[in-house]
Design a protein around this motif. Structure first.
Motif, mmCIF file in Angstrom:
data_model
loop_
_atom_site.group_PDB
_atom_site.id
_atom_site.type_symbol
_atom_site.label_atom_id
_atom_site.label_comp_id
_atom_site.label_asym_id
_atom_site.label_seq_id
_atom_site.Cartn_x
_atom_site.Cartn_y
_atom_site.Cartn_z
ATOM 1 N N GLY A 120 0.044 4.561 -14.915
ATOM 2 C CA GLY A 120 0.540 5.127 -13.646
ATOM 3 C C GLY A 120 -0.555 5.528 -12.676
ATOM 4 O O GLY A 120 -0.318 5.649 -11.473
ATOM 5 N N ALA A 121 -1.776 5.749 -13.205
ATOM 6 C CA ALA A 121 -2.856 6.233 -12.328
ATOM 7 C C ALA A 121 -3.243 5.180 -11.283
ATOM 8 O O ALA A 121 -3.594 5.516 -10.153
ATOM 9 C CB ALA A 121 -4.076 6.626 -13.158
ATOM 10 N N LEU A 159 3.401 11.320 -1.481
ATOM 11 C CA LEU A 159 3.222 12.485 -2.335
ATOM 12 C C LEU A 159 2.803 11.953 -3.703
ATOM 13 O O LEU A 159 3.564 11.232 -4.353
ATOM 14 C CB LEU A 159 4.561 13.225 -2.406
ATOM 15 N N LEU A 160 1.576 12.282 -4.109
ATOM 16 C CA LEU A 160 0.977 11.609 -5.268
ATOM 17 C C LEU A 160 0.528 12.631 -6.298
ATOM 18 O O LEU A 160 -0.256 13.536 -5.986
ATOM 19 C CB LEU A 160 -0.236 10.783 -4.799
ATOM 20 N N ASN A 161 1.005 12.463 -7.505
ATOM 21 C CA ASN A 161 0.617 13.371 -8.594
ATOM 22 C C ASN A 161 -0.515 12.730 -9.395
ATOM 23 O O ASN A 161 -0.307 11.741 -10.099
ATOM 24 C CB ASN A 161 1.843 13.633 -9.489
ATOM 25 N N HIS A 162 -1.716 13.300 -9.306
ATOM 26 C CA HIS A 162 -2.868 12.725 -10.010
ATOM 27 C C HIS A 162 -2.988 13.280 -11.423
ATOM 28 O O HIS A 162 -4.053 13.159 -12.027
ATOM 29 C CB HIS A 162 -4.157 13.014 -9.230
ATOM 30 N N SER A 163 -1.954 13.921 -11.946
ATOM 31 C CA SER A 163 -2.102 14.518 -13.280
ATOM 32 C C SER A 163 -1.100 13.933 -14.274
ATOM 33 O O SER A 163 -0.064 13.384 -13.885
ATOM 34 C CB SER A 163 -1.919 16.040 -13.190
ATOM 35 N N PRO A 164 -1.399 14.086 -15.568
ATOM 36 C CA PRO A 164 -0.480 13.581 -16.593
ATOM 37 C C PRO A 164 0.699 14.523 -16.848
ATOM 38 O O PRO A 164 1.475 14.296 -17.770
ATOM 39 C CB PRO A 164 -1.380 13.461 -17.835
ATOM 40 N N THR A 189 10.183 17.533 -7.620
ATOM 41 C CA THR A 189 9.396 17.439 -8.846
ATOM 42 C C THR A 189 8.842 16.029 -8.957
ATOM 43 O O THR A 189 9.565 15.043 -8.783
ATOM 44 C CB THR A 189 10.266 17.768 -10.075
ATOM 45 N N LEU A 190 7.537 15.978 -9.200
ATOM 46 C CA LEU A 190 6.890 14.670 -9.380
ATOM 47 C C LEU A 190 6.675 14.417 -10.862
ATOM 48 O O LEU A 190 6.211 15.294 -11.586
ATOM 49 C CB LEU A 190 5.525 14.666 -8.687
ATOM 50 N N GLU A 191 6.973 13.210 -11.289
ATOM 51 C CA GLU A 191 6.696 12.792 -12.675
ATOM 52 C C GLU A 191 5.180 12.765 -12.892
ATOM 53 O O GLU A 191 4.422 12.691 -11.924
ATOM 54 C CB GLU A 191 7.188 11.356 -12.883
ATOM 55 N N PRO A 192 4.737 12.746 -14.170
ATOM 56 C CA PRO A 192 3.305 12.515 -14.428
ATOM 57 C C PRO A 192 2.853 11.249 -13.685
ATOM 58 O O PRO A 192 3.530 10.217 -13.754
ATOM 59 C CB PRO A 192 3.246 12.313 -15.940
ATOM 60 N N TYR A 193 1.755 11.334 -12.974
ATOM 61 C CA TYR A 193 1.259 10.229 -12.137
ATOM 62 C C TYR A 193 2.351 9.663 -11.233
ATOM 63 O O TYR A 193 2.343 8.487 -10.876
ATOM 64 C CB TYR A 193 0.622 9.115 -12.991
ATOM 65 N N GLY A 194 3.287 10.520 -10.870
ATOM 66 C CA GLY A 194 4.395 10.062 -10.033
ATOM 67 C C GLY A 194 3.960 9.894 -8.591
ATOM 68 O O GLY A 194 3.049 10.569 -8.106
ATOM 69 N N ALA A 195 4.632 8.981 -7.909
ATOM 70 C CA ALA A 195 4.342 8.743 -6.489
ATOM 71 C C ALA A 195 5.658 8.657 -5.744
ATOM 72 O O ALA A 195 6.542 7.906 -6.144
ATOM 73 C CB ALA A 195 3.571 7.444 -6.328
ATOM 74 N N LEU A 196 5.798 9.441 -4.694
ATOM 75 C CA LEU A 196 6.981 9.342 -3.841
ATOM 76 C C LEU A 196 6.519 8.998 -2.435
ATOM 77 O O LEU A 196 5.500 9.510 -1.969
ATOM 78 C CB LEU A 196 7.736 10.673 -3.796
ATOM 79 N N VAL A 197 7.254 8.140 -1.800
ATOM 80 C CA VAL A 197 6.976 7.859 -0.393
ATOM 81 C C VAL A 197 8.194 8.347 0.379
ATOM 82 O O VAL A 197 9.300 7.829 0.213
ATOM 83 C CB VAL A 197 6.724 6.358 -0.155
ATOM 84 N N LEU A 198 7.987 9.383 1.184
ATOM 85 C CA LEU A 198 9.099 10.092 1.818
ATOM 86 C C LEU A 198 9.001 9.973 3.333
ATOM 87 O O LEU A 198 7.916 9.772 3.876
ATOM 88 C CB LEU A 198 9.042 11.577 1.445
ATOM 89 N N LYS A 199 10.121 10.159 3.939
ATOM 90 C CA LYS A 199 10.155 10.107 5.401
ATOM 91 C C LYS A 199 10.966 11.304 5.832
ATOM 92 O O LYS A 199 12.052 11.548 5.292
ATOM 93 C CB LYS A 199 10.869 8.814 5.774
ATOM 94 N N ASP A 200 10.443 12.126 6.772
ATOM 95 C CA ASP A 200 11.295 13.197 7.243
ATOM 96 C C ASP A 200 11.901 12.819 8.586
ATOM 97 O O ASP A 200 11.443 11.907 9.255
ATOM 98 C CB ASP A 200 10.585 14.565 7.259
#
Ligand code: GLA
Length: 687
Positions: free
Chosen positions: A329-330, A637-642, A667-678
């Motif tokens: 995922g990284a 929104l990028l989670n750089h952690s496990p 909530t972001l999953e481990p190494y999760g990535a979300l691409v959001l639009k407001d």
């Protein structure tokens, strides 16, 4: 100083976001090439960089050429609809060149020759090398300049070689003569009355070769400038040949981010697009912060326009002492960080893992184990994500915040005669950048000569060497209403590296409302007290219990607009200002006369952001290992952690990839990535 970023637009208009890799087909039997192309297509790759290290294959001896293999692979790639970034192979001359013409080989500062058998064995000043490089470049450009598959040119590789040989010494003298006009001027600029260094003829002048003790700092500084210009001249010489035969195809080279050896602001003005290499260290997950800053440097080099991540690793590299593989995922979060910060694509070194040679253990898109692997699947998955995000291609990613940075100052500040080697320039840059990262705000790293009017806030973490006109421009910009935060040991030296007379930082004293008389590197930590008292005697503007640990300055305030935000709590400077705020015209400037721990910078930069009316998409601050970067209205929104991480935003949002609606808490999953639009920032392509 802006790059000709239209060069990149010309490519992405045809191909969309670029997804690519260095491809070295000469390492493999021709029968396997068709399979390579099938795998490229399967992974979604639309660009390969070809020929970076092919000189010996293209020109096996001085008088013989072999283009057949390149003709054939180009035809196959064209048929497979894979575009090509064609490289000149000049980073690694063939052994015959060094063997036959030893003057092409570089020497180190002690005079040791650096031989062939590796790569980069050229002296940038060698006339024979430069001539041979021009020849091979011309041969390639003539033959392939109008080839339909070739959409980009790649000059050399990571231009960075230094040499101290005799031919270089001659070129250095010519450069110095142009800079100073006379020996008298040179002697004065170098301050050669010190230690009896006065030069009586030009022939005496040398590069800063190994010497008994400390070098003359201006000689060292000028040699760095000269070397950087010599490297740029290698680039422009090849570029100009290519342009003659291939006028419509953009020409670039792959930079190395915060690389000490060359001033990339001068490179950016000469390339048709800014291309950069960035390698995360999986063993140190917080290096994503340096990655973000590096990408923001590229954004600044490109003047807020798109740039290109030309190399990254699918998993491990092979050149660190201990090379960890990327966690599952990284790869995706590392890559999306670059995209969010303005890259118009993601490219890897390299497509197929080498079975032999010095990079056998470097990861690749296709590992030795083949396509049925986690790495290949993750790459292919990223390729399909890029398809979903293709509207981003060509969208600029400007920022309202600038960090001023100058290679000249970096070189000068790291001179071994400075008061400490612990006030590192890059450390300071990262410390001032971190409070912005935690708020999901990006920056453009720009040169002190950049026009500041499009920014609302400017950070100057470390500019030891600062020209008077640049100090004047910053002062004028704050006067007109800007907000600046300036770090310690700034504005001290002129462009020769000479220390200015009088109380420092004289060229910024009006802007900052403070001046000093002694630099006092610290032997141990010293407490910092908030100086502004609110109701009940508490200090609202500066957190309690913080310490400086590396650096302090003996400062005093001057001017009606200046006040201490924090003072030193103990030691020789007890009660004296450590951090100062000054109202200057319609704007405000902060100055830190010490190194500051994270919470102190967070508080000062938070106050400065409010003064500049810059708001964050984050409610509060982000966890240390979560990144938020915004491009064209898309929040990455990028989670750089496990571990999973929770984040609070200020707005509701919609997941661009799934259409799912999110409240402000996510909530972001481990190494999760979300691409959001407001809802407040609709995407308009090309906006
Ligand atoms: C650099 C070079 C490549 C390769 C990679 C390995 O980026 O440009 O040729 O050596 O490093 O990580």
């Amino acid at each position: 100083m802006h790059s000709r970023s239209h060069g990149l637009n010309a490519v992405t208009e045809q191909a969309g976001l670029l997804f690519g890799a260095d491809y070295n087909p000469e390492q493999w039997p021709e029968e396997s090439w068709a399979e390579d192309i099938r795998l490229m297509q399967q992974a979604g790759i639309n660009l390969v960089t070809l020929g970076v290290f092919s000189w010996a294959r293209l020109q096996p001896t001085e008088g013989t050429w072999d283009f057949g293999w390149l003709d054939r692979i180009l035809a196959l790639l064209e048929e497979g609809n894979i575009k090509v970034c064609l490289a000149t192979p000049t980073a690694s001359p063939p052994p015959w060149l060094g063997h036959r013409y030893p003057s092409t080989l570089p020497t180190d500062a002690a005079g040791t020759t650096l031989w062939y058998g590796s790569r980069n064995q050229f002296s940038p000043s060698s006339a024979v090398y430069r001539n041979a490089a021009r020849q091979v470049t011309a041969a390639l450009a003539e033959r392939y300049g109008k080839h339909p598959a070739v959409v980009m040119w790649h000059v050399g590789n990571e231009l960075g070689q230094i040499s101290y040989d005799d031919e270089t010494a001659g070129a250095f003298r010519t450069w110095l003569l142009r800079r100073y006009g006379s020996l008298e001027n040179l002697n004065s600029a170098w301050g050669t009355t010190f230690w009896s260094q006065g030069y009586s003829t030009w022939e005496e002048i040398l590069p800063p070769r190994t010497a008994p003790y400390l070098h003359n700092p201006t000689q060292v500084l000028d040699f760095k400038r000269f070397t950087s210009e010599s490297l740029l001249k290698l680039f422009t010489a090849e570029r100009d040949i290519i342009r003659r035969h291939s006028p419509d195809v953009p020409v670039t080279t792959n930079l190395m981010g915060f690389f000490r050896g060359a001033d990339y602001f001068s490179f950016a003005g000469e390339t048709d697009l800014v291309g950069n290499n960035w390698y995360m260290d999986p063993a140190q997950p917080q290096t994503w912060e340096l990655g973000a800053l590096t990408h923001d440097l590229c954004r600044g080099l490109a003047g807020g326009q798109p740039w290109l991540l030309m190399e990254s690793a699918a998993s491990a590299v092979n050149w660190r002492p201990h090379n960890s593989a990327k966690e599952p995922g990284a790869l995706r979060v590392d890559s999306l960080s670059a995209l969010a910060r303005g890259s118009d694509g993601i490219c890897f070194f390299q497509f197929r893992q080498s079975a032999f040679g010095a990079e056998r253990f470097h990861s690749a898109v296709v590992p030795l184990a083949g396509e049925d692997t986690r790495v290949f699947r993750e790459v292919a998955d990223l390729g399909s994500r890029l398809q979903d995000l293709r509207l981003l291609a060509g969208t600029p990613a400007p920022s309202r915040i600038a960090i001023l940075f100058d290679w000249n100052s970096w070189w000068a500040a790291e001179s071994p005669d400075c008061p400490t080697d612990r006030l590192g320039v890059l450390d300071q840059l990262q410390a001032y950048y971190r409070p912005l990262l935690r708020r999901g705000l990006s920056v453009e790293v720009v040169h002190p000569s950049a026009a500041l009017d499009r920014f609302d806030m400017v950070l100057v973490p470390s500019l030891f060497l600062l020209k008077e006109d640049h100090a004047g421009a910053l002062t004028g910009w704050v006067h007109r209403g800007g907000t600046a935060v300036v770090g310690p040991f700034t504005g001290v030296a002129d462009s020769n590296g000479h220390l200015r007379q009088g109380r420092f930082p004289s060229v910024l004293a009006d802007l900052l409302g403070v001046s000093g008389e002694e630099w006092r590197p610290l032997a141990g930590a010293v407490g910092l007290d908030g100086a502004e008292r609110g109701p009940g005697g508490a200090s609202p503007g500066f957190p309690a219990g913080l310490e400086a640990s590396v650096w302090s300055e003996d400062l005093r305030l001057h001017g009606a607009g200046a006040s201490a935000v924090a003072t030193f709590a103990a030691g020789a400077l007890a009660g004296q200002p450590a951090v100062v705020r000054n109202s200057h015209g319609r704007g405000t400037a902060w100055y830190a006369g010490c190194d500051l721990p994270g919470p102190a910078l967070d508080s000062i930069i938070g106050t400065a952001l409010a003064a500049a009316r810059i708001t964050s998409p984050v409610a509060g601050t982000l966890p240390d290992d979560v990144e938020l970067a915004t491009r064209a209205g898309y929040h990455f929104l990028l989670n750089h952690s496990p571990e999973p991480r929770t984040v609070a935003l200020t707005e509701q949002s919609v997941d661009v990839l799934t259409g799912e609606a999110h409240g402000p808490h996510l909530t972001l999953e481990p190494y999760g990535a979300l691409v959001l639009k407001d809802s407040s920032a609709p995407l308009e392509n090309g906006n």
